[in-house]
Design a protein around this motif. Structure first.
Motif, mmCIF file in Angstrom:
data_model
loop_
_atom_site.group_PDB
_atom_site.id
_atom_site.type_symbol
_atom_site.label_atom_id
_atom_site.label_comp_id
_atom_site.label_asym_id
_atom_site.label_seq_id
_atom_site.Cartn_x
_atom_site.Cartn_y
_atom_site.Cartn_z
ATOM 1 N N THR A 198 0.806 -1.222 0.000
ATOM 2 C CA THR A 198 0.000 0.000 0.000
ATOM 3 C C THR A 198 0.841 1.274 0.000
ATOM 4 N N THR A 199 2.138 1.096 -0.164
ATOM 5 C CA THR A 199 3.039 2.240 0.014
ATOM 6 C C THR A 199 2.758 3.399 -0.952
ATOM 7 N N ALA A 200 2.400 3.068 -2.197
ATOM 8 C CA ALA A 200 2.243 4.130 -3.194
ATOM 9 C C ALA A 200 0.866 4.788 -3.148
ATOM 10 N N LEU A 201 0.034 4.363 -2.201
ATOM 11 C CA LEU A 201 -1.358 4.845 -2.217
ATOM 12 C C LEU A 201 -1.586 5.929 -1.171
ATOM 13 N N ASP A 202 -2.595 6.753 -1.409
ATOM 14 C CA ASP A 202 -2.860 7.779 -0.404
ATOM 15 C C ASP A 202 -3.438 7.129 0.850
ATOM 16 N N VAL A 203 -3.396 7.884 1.949
ATOM 17 C CA VAL A 203 -3.680 7.291 3.255
ATOM 18 C C VAL A 203 -5.086 6.679 3.337
ATOM 19 N N VAL A 204 -6.072 7.325 2.735
ATOM 20 C CA VAL A 204 -7.442 6.824 2.832
ATOM 21 C C VAL A 204 -7.564 5.474 2.112
ATOM 22 N N VAL A 205 -7.034 5.414 0.907
ATOM 23 C CA VAL A 205 -7.098 4.165 0.138
ATOM 24 C C VAL A 205 -6.269 3.088 0.838
ATOM 25 N N GLN A 206 -5.132 3.491 1.383
ATOM 26 C CA GLN A 206 -4.267 2.574 2.120
ATOM 27 C C GLN A 206 -5.056 1.906 3.261
ATOM 28 N N ARG A 207 -5.762 2.736 4.026
ATOM 29 C CA ARG A 207 -6.576 2.213 5.151
ATOM 30 C C ARG A 207 -7.627 1.237 4.654
ATOM 31 N N GLU A 208 -8.322 1.607 3.574
ATOM 32 C CA GLU A 208 -9.384 0.737 3.044
ATOM 33 C C GLU A 208 -8.806 -0.624 2.665
ATOM 34 N N ILE A 209 -7.674 -0.599 1.990
ATOM 35 C CA ILE A 209 -7.089 -1.858 1.528
ATOM 36 C C ILE A 209 -6.614 -2.697 2.713
ATOM 37 N N LEU A 210 -6.044 -2.034 3.724
ATOM 38 C CA LEU A 210 -5.602 -2.787 4.899
ATOM 39 C C LEU A 210 -6.786 -3.465 5.584
ATOM 40 N N ARG A 211 -7.899 -2.723 5.671
ATOM 41 C CA ARG A 211 -9.107 -3.324 6.273
ATOM 42 C C ARG A 211 -9.562 -4.542 5.480
ATOM 43 N N GLU A 212 -9.495 -4.409 4.134
ATOM 44 C CA GLU A 212 -9.887 -5.539 3.262
ATOM 45 C C GLU A 212 -8.982 -6.747 3.525
ATOM 46 N N ILE A 213 -7.680 -6.478 3.660
ATOM 47 C CA ILE A 213 -6.736 -7.588 3.852
ATOM 48 C C ILE A 213 -7.071 -8.321 5.158
ATOM 49 N N LEU A 214 -7.353 -7.544 6.210
ATOM 50 C CA LEU A 214 -7.703 -8.171 7.496
ATOM 51 C C LEU A 214 -8.991 -8.985 7.378
ATOM 52 N N ARG A 215 -9.962 -8.418 6.669
ATOM 53 C CA ARG A 215 -11.242 -9.124 6.503
ATOM 54 C C ARG A 215 -11.045 -10.413 5.695
ATOM 55 N N LEU A 216 -10.272 -10.306 4.627
ATOM 56 C CA LEU A 216 -10.040 -11.485 3.776
ATOM 57 C C LEU A 216 -9.301 -12.570 4.550
ATOM 58 N N ARG A 217 -8.339 -12.142 5.357
ATOM 59 C CA ARG A 217 -7.601 -13.098 6.184
ATOM 60 C C ARG A 217 -8.577 -13.841 7.104
ATOM 61 N N ASP A 218 -9.508 -13.107 7.702
ATOM 62 C CA ASP A 218 -10.479 -13.740 8.596
ATOM 63 C C ASP A 218 -11.391 -14.700 7.841
ATOM 64 N N GLU A 219 -11.809 -14.292 6.633
ATOM 65 C CA GLU A 219 -12.741 -15.129 5.875
ATOM 66 C C GLU A 219 -12.051 -16.346 5.265
ATOM 67 N N LEU A 220 -10.836 -16.139 4.756
ATOM 68 C CA LEU A 220 -10.204 -17.198 3.951
ATOM 69 C C LEU A 220 -9.073 -17.910 4.696
ATOM 70 N N ASP A 221 -8.669 -17.347 5.834
ATOM 71 C CA ASP A 221 -7.719 -18.014 6.707
ATOM 72 C C ASP A 221 -6.346 -18.263 6.087
ATOM 73 N N PHE A 222 -5.864 -17.288 5.305
ATOM 74 C CA PHE A 222 -4.478 -17.409 4.841
ATOM 75 C C PHE A 222 -3.571 -16.643 5.788
ATOM 76 N N ALA A 223 -2.285 -16.914 5.709
ATOM 77 C CA ALA A 223 -1.306 -16.172 6.506
ATOM 78 C C ALA A 223 -0.664 -15.121 5.603
ATOM 79 N N VAL A 224 -0.257 -13.999 6.199
ATOM 80 C CA VAL A 224 0.344 -12.931 5.400
ATOM 81 C C VAL A 224 1.708 -12.548 5.974
ATOM 82 N N LEU A 225 2.711 -12.521 5.109
ATOM 83 C CA LEU A 225 3.972 -11.868 5.479
ATOM 84 C C LEU A 225 3.890 -10.481 4.860
#
Ligand SMILES: Nc1ncnc2c1ncn2[C@@H]1O[C@H](COP(=O)(O)OP(=O)(O)OP(=O)(O)O)[C@@H](O)[C@H]1O
Ligand SMILES: [Mg+2]
Length: 301
Positions: A198-225
């Protein structure tokens, strides 16, 4: 300090999915550079493990070596990388031959590359590129199923599937990055390595994407480095954080412990650079990562 861990079993109590032990990677240039030096870490199922550290400390080199995507002059000079599958079996990634390794990538471990959002093919639609990846990795999948799956993953990352017909230049930066995350998810891998997603994105979009990643992790149960130079961001989303400094992992702690009592001077410096909303800025912020004469600050390791 992931915000969603309440609904999610504590990843640290779960079986590891990846163990990296004493990994050493050398660039065999005229003056050989040991970019990763005896690095060890373990990723648990469903965990978000942050990997933080300043530019050039070896984060991307480590990620490439784990995935065996490194190219000469990079050489793995030692250590092991072991994937632990759901059935209790272990796969020695450094010993895998080309064909099983090709299969392993994407289906078990996929990567969102640093700067990836600019690597979509400009003359192909998003739909074509998702379809192409699916076809390459699962030739038995029907065309109709591929189309369905491509629409499914785009929807999951918050992109309207009408975008399957769009070309990359018709998408915003945020949408392109979401598309890259969708692509990495196509084959439902158990591990996703995200290098500065998310480094190249503005802060608002960055936050949205981070929230999505957390949600997807919860739904799909993958691990993230999750690789970034942004330690404050990791404190918000990661379960644990590894701090890398000059090729070595100098600290690996839960986000909470790291925040409360970082051991390594470099980590403390990074934490000291938190901009405070109310108070004086810290010395580190005023001085930057370099001292007033422009020399890189040194910390003994
Ligand atoms: N092809 C190469 N040949 C020689 N040295 C290299 C090569 N690629 C990277 N390095 C060196 O390896 C070290 C680690 O680089 P790497 O790209 O892994 O760092 P990084 O932590 O990902 O940095 P950034 O935050 O800027 O992405 C650096 O010192 C870099 O100069
Ligand atoms: Mg990098």
């Amino acid at each position: 300090m992931s915000t969603t861990t309440q609904e999610h079993a504590d990843p640290l109590t779960r079986r590891p999915v990846l163990t990296v032990r004493d990994l050493t990677v050398v660039y065999e240039t005229e003056q050989p550079v040991t970019a990763v030096s005896s690095a060890s870490l373990q990723l648990h199922r469903g965990e978000i493990l942050g990997l933080a550290g300043e530019s050039g400390c070896g984060k991307t080199t480590l990620a490439y070596a784990v995935n065996r995507l490194h190219q000469p002059p990079a050489r793995i000079a030692g250590g092991s990388v072991v994937f632990h599958d759901r059935d209790g079996g272990d796969v020695d990634l450094l010993a895998l031959k080309d064909e099983p390794l090709r299969k392993f990538r994407w289906t078990q471990l996929s990567m969102v590359f640093q700067g990836a959002m600019n690597s979509l093919n400009p003359v192909r639609t998003v739909g074509y590129q998702l379809d192409d990846t699916l076809r390459a990795h699962d030739p038995s999948m029907s065309r109709a199923r591929r189309r369905e799956r491509a629409a499914e993953v785009l929807t999951r990352v918050g992109v309207d599937p009408v975008r399957l017909r769009s070309y990359p230049h018709e998408l915003s930066g945020g949408m392109r990055q979401r598309t890259m995350i969708a692509m990495a998810m196509l084959m439902q891998p158990q591990i996703m390595i995200m290098d500065e997603p998310t480094t190249a994105l503005d802060v608002v979009v960055q936050r949205e994407i981070l929230r999505e990643i957390l949600r997807l992790r919860d739904e799909l149960d993958f691990a993230v480095l999750f690789i970034t130079h942004d330690l404050p961001l990791l404190l918000e989303i990661a379960d644990r954080i590894a701090v890398m400094y000059r090729g070595e992992i100098v600290e690996l702690e839960t986000a909470q412990k790291l925040h409360e009592a970082a051991q390594h001077p470099y980590t403390r410096k990074l934490l000291g650079s938190f901009p405070s909303l109310t108070g004086e800025r810290s010395d580190f912020v005023r001085a930057g990562a370099h001292d007033r004469d422009g020399r890189q600050e040194e910390w003994s390791v």
